[in-house]
Scaffold this motif. Structure first.
Motif, mmCIF file in Angstrom:
data_model
loop_
_atom_site.group_PDB
_atom_site.id
_atom_site.type_symbol
_atom_site.label_atom_id
_atom_site.label_comp_id
_atom_site.label_asym_id
_atom_site.label_seq_id
_atom_site.Cartn_x
_atom_site.Cartn_y
_atom_site.Cartn_z
ATOM 1 N N LYS A 236 0.852 -1.183 0.000
ATOM 2 C CA LYS A 236 0.000 0.000 0.000
ATOM 3 C C LYS A 236 0.887 1.232 0.000
ATOM 4 O O LYS A 236 2.108 1.107 0.188
ATOM 5 N N LYS A 237 0.261 2.365 -0.195
ATOM 6 C CA LYS A 237 1.039 3.613 -0.211
ATOM 7 C C LYS A 237 1.768 3.756 1.129
ATOM 8 O O LYS A 237 1.121 3.741 2.179
ATOM 9 N N PRO A 238 3.085 3.862 1.124
ATOM 10 C CA PRO A 238 3.782 3.900 2.418
ATOM 11 C C PRO A 238 3.614 5.240 3.129
ATOM 12 O O PRO A 238 3.419 6.270 2.482
ATOM 13 N N ASP A 239 3.669 5.206 4.452
ATOM 14 C CA ASP A 239 3.706 6.441 5.224
ATOM 15 C C ASP A 239 5.118 6.987 5.112
ATOM 16 O O ASP A 239 6.084 6.261 5.388
ATOM 17 N N ILE A 240 5.234 8.232 4.714
ATOM 18 C CA ILE A 240 6.559 8.854 4.592
ATOM 19 C C ILE A 240 6.666 9.892 5.689
ATOM 20 O O ILE A 240 5.819 10.776 5.798
ATOM 21 N N TYR A 241 7.686 9.736 6.505
ATOM 22 C CA TYR A 241 7.688 10.501 7.732
ATOM 23 C C TYR A 241 9.085 11.018 8.046
ATOM 24 O O TYR A 241 10.051 10.271 7.945
ATOM 25 N N MET A 242 9.184 12.294 8.413
ATOM 26 C CA MET A 242 10.496 12.810 8.798
ATOM 27 C C MET A 242 10.614 12.836 10.316
ATOM 28 O O MET A 242 9.800 13.433 11.013
ATOM 29 N N LEU A 243 11.634 12.167 10.807
ATOM 30 C CA LEU A 243 11.808 12.062 12.266
ATOM 31 C C LEU A 243 12.529 13.269 12.836
ATOM 32 O O LEU A 243 13.382 13.867 12.179
ATOM 33 N N LYS A 244 12.193 13.565 14.078
ATOM 34 C CA LYS A 244 12.962 14.561 14.837
ATOM 35 C C LYS A 244 13.467 13.852 16.090
ATOM 36 O O LYS A 244 12.784 12.974 16.641
ATOM 37 N N ALA A 245 14.652 14.256 16.535
ATOM 38 C CA ALA A 245 15.275 13.549 17.662
ATOM 39 C C ALA A 245 14.366 13.506 18.890
ATOM 40 O O ALA A 245 14.297 12.497 19.595
ATOM 41 N N GLU A 246 13.636 14.594 19.144
ATOM 42 C CA GLU A 246 12.812 14.642 20.364
ATOM 43 C C GLU A 246 11.704 13.594 20.376
ATOM 44 O O GLU A 246 11.120 13.316 21.416
ATOM 45 N N GLU A 247 11.425 13.003 19.197
ATOM 46 C CA GLU A 247 10.389 11.965 19.177
ATOM 47 C C GLU A 247 10.897 10.637 19.742
ATOM 48 O O GLU A 247 10.115 9.738 20.019
ATOM 49 N N LEU A 248 12.200 10.520 19.883
ATOM 50 C CA LEU A 248 12.757 9.293 20.469
ATOM 51 C C LEU A 248 12.686 9.461 21.982
ATOM 52 O O LEU A 248 13.681 9.745 22.654
ATOM 53 N N VAL B 294 18.761 12.749 15.137
ATOM 54 C CA VAL B 294 18.030 11.494 15.327
ATOM 55 C C VAL B 294 19.002 10.346 15.599
ATOM 56 O O VAL B 294 18.849 9.591 16.566
ATOM 57 N N THR B 295 20.033 10.254 14.756
ATOM 58 C CA THR B 295 20.986 9.149 14.932
ATOM 59 C C THR B 295 21.746 9.254 16.257
ATOM 60 O O THR B 295 21.792 8.270 17.005
ATOM 61 N N PRO B 296 22.314 10.412 16.608
ATOM 62 C CA PRO B 296 22.988 10.460 17.921
ATOM 63 C C PRO B 296 22.063 10.144 19.096
ATOM 64 O O PRO B 296 22.472 9.474 20.047
ATOM 65 N N ARG B 297 20.801 10.583 18.995
ATOM 66 C CA ARG B 297 19.898 10.299 20.112
ATOM 67 C C ARG B 297 19.539 8.810 20.142
ATOM 68 O O ARG B 297 19.420 8.204 21.207
ATOM 69 N N ALA B 298 19.396 8.222 18.953
ATOM 70 C CA ALA B 298 19.119 6.777 18.902
ATOM 71 C C ALA B 298 20.296 6.000 19.495
ATOM 72 O O ALA B 298 20.106 5.021 20.228
ATOM 73 N N LEU B 299 21.502 6.446 19.197
ATOM 74 C CA LEU B 299 22.682 5.772 19.751
ATOM 75 C C LEU B 299 22.730 5.946 21.266
ATOM 76 O O LEU B 299 23.088 5.015 21.998
ATOM 77 N N ALA B 300 22.347 7.144 21.737
ATOM 78 C CA ALA B 300 22.327 7.402 23.182
ATOM 79 C C ALA B 300 21.344 6.449 23.866
ATOM 80 O O ALA B 300 21.634 5.875 24.924
ATOM 81 N N LEU B 301 20.212 6.276 23.210
ATOM 82 C CA LEU B 301 19.192 5.382 23.762
ATOM 83 C C LEU B 301 19.714 3.941 23.835
ATOM 84 O O LEU B 301 19.555 3.248 24.848
ATOM 85 N N GLN B 302 20.364 3.522 22.772
ATOM 86 C CA GLN B 302 20.937 2.166 22.762
ATOM 87 C C GLN B 302 22.011 2.046 23.839
ATOM 88 O O GLN B 302 22.141 1.016 24.491
#
Ligand SMILES: Nc1ncnc2c1ncn2[C@@H]1O[C@H](COP(=O)(O)OP(=O)(O)OP(=O)(O)O)[C@@H](O)[C@H]1O
Ligand SMILES: [Mg+2]
Length: 412
Positions: A361-373, A389-397
């Motif tokens: 189906k038509k995919p959801d296209i979404y732009m992430l912001k770090a604060e959403e993590l 986004v990537t540094p915050r994702a790494l921080a979370l991991q």
């Protein structure tokens, strides 16, 4: 300056918290995040971002270890200005384009089917499965790179499925049965790409406790376990490259790199207007933030449109390649500073790529912001926006890695 000889005086474990550094070595920016965590919560307590020197990074990889190390020192120093707590260990991100995901299934016949499965037995099985996965991962990477004596390193491992006598169980502990099958999803990278990351982290004086594939960190930080199994596409547009990763079955199934990123647009503007890269960068950001008069806005837009179309075509080609004729997951997440360019996300939507690619189906296209993590807190709002986004994702991991022993993860 980080004092490498002050290890013993480093403050750890205050109020039950532990501290850890997460490092994102980008082509354009080095980002360092300090996290504190305990069993119940995790917080971002320090952040530093420093621009890389131009020739220290090439196509997402480290080209000059000493140069990158110097920049990393500055980023850590900045992060350290915000907290008195000095971490001892660190995790580092590795760009998606260097990793390869391999699913391996180990089938074992149990000698004593009536015995209940113990933790010890599971540990032995997982180790066996990992050895099998290592051999298969190496063979695949040798095939795809053509380098016959290639050295590889394990980057991530996830236990995807356990079956006993054909039945899927979420926790095999204490079950009885004759045939046990374990499916692991392992991610590998060539040593030539992993080695310099470790050298930088160790050069800073930290103990490296994990190398994490960046798109996996992003997907893992935003998706629930269930959605992660269902899959997503993560597109990270940084300064140098666009990394497209297909996440399926709880791991990175494949990645593609397209050599267009934020720098391409800056370079184009600099060339066309005959101005410095620094001025072009500023102009580009003002364009993106709607801070230019209408005639200039139009001029810049006309200038960058051809490159934007190259990027869209690159994305479509990458997805075609990754799909290999199979259905693609219905969510595309964009992140990275480059994806914030005005017109980029709208442009992707207008391309209607789902009409030519195998999406259900038509995919959801979404732009992430770090604060959403938001599984990690950021009380001082240090790490926000698309480029974080990537540094915050790494921080979370980084904060979750400790309790994330393979068995804990699935069997807790
Ligand atoms: N609002 C914006 N509009 C346009 N471009 C932007 C915006 N914000 C950041 N950028 C661009 O994003 C790029 C930096 O992004 P990011 O920090 O994600 O890259 P990186 O991680 O260093 O690079 P890579 O991931 O390719 O190794 C720069 O080229 C910058 O100009
Ligand atoms: Mg990046």
């Amino acid at each position: 300056m980080l004092n490498l000889f002050s290890r013993k005086t480093k403050i750890q474990d205050s109020n039950g918290y532990k501290y850890r550094l997460a490092l994102d070595i980008g082509t354009e920016y080095m980002k360092a995040v300090i996290v504190e965590y305990n069993a119940s919560e995790s917080n971002i307590v320090g952040y530093g971002r420093v621009q890389q020197r131009y020739s220290d990074m090439m196509g997402g990889a480290i080209a000059n270890i000493q140069g990158v190390l110097q920049t990393a020192r500055k980023a850590v120093e900045l992060a350290q200005q915000e907290t008195p707590h000095e971490p001892i260990d660190a995790i580092v991100g590795i760009a998606g384009e260097f990793v390869k995901g391999v699913m391996t299934t180990l089938d074992e016949e149990r000698k004593e089917p009536t015995e209940r499965i113990s933790i010890k037995e599971l540990e032995i099985l997982i180790e066996k499965a990992q050895q099998l996965a290592y051999r298969q991962g190496r063979e695949e990477l040798i095939r795809s790179t053509g380098v016959s004596n290639l050295e590889i390193e394990l980057v991530n491992t996830a236990l995807v499925e356990v079956k006993i006598d054909g039945y899927k169980v979420s926790n095999p502990y204490q079950f009885q049965g004759k045939n046990i099958s374990l499916s692991l999803f392992n991610t590998y990278a060539p040593l030539v790409n992993v080695g310099p990351l470790a050298t930088v982290v160790e050069g800073l004086g930290y103990q490296l406790v994990g190398t994490i594939a960046e798109p996996y960190a992003v997907a893992n930080s935003i998706l629930t376990d269930e959605a992660c199994e269902f899959g997503a596409i993560v597109v990270d547009i940084g300064g140098g490259t666009m990394d497209v990763a297909l996440i399926r079955n709880g791991g990175i199934e494949g990645t593609m790199m397209v050599g267009i990123g934020g720098r391409s647009f800056t370079r184009k503007i600099a060339r066309e207007l005959n101005i410095t890269l620094r001025d072009a960068e500023e102009l580009k950001l003002r364009y993106s933030h709607n801070q230019l008069p209408p005639d200039m806005t139009k001029e810049i837009r006309d200038m960058i449109i051809p490159d934007l179309h190259l990027l869209f075509d690159g994305l479509e080609m990458a997805l075609t390649e990754l799909a290999r004729g199979n259905a693609l997951p219905p969510r595309i997440y964009f992140c990275g500073g480059g994806s914030a360019l005005k017109g980029l996300i709208d442009g992707v939507k207008e391309k209607r790529i789902h009409e030519r690619l195998p999406f259900f189906k038509k995919p959801d296209i979404y732009m992430l912001k770090a604060e959403e993590l938001d599984r990690i807190n950021d009380p001082d709002n240090l790490v926000s926006g698309e480029e974080n986004v990537t540094p915050r994702a790494l921080a979370l991991q980084a904060a979750f890695l400790t309790t994330q022993n393979l068995l804990d993860q699935r069997l807790a």
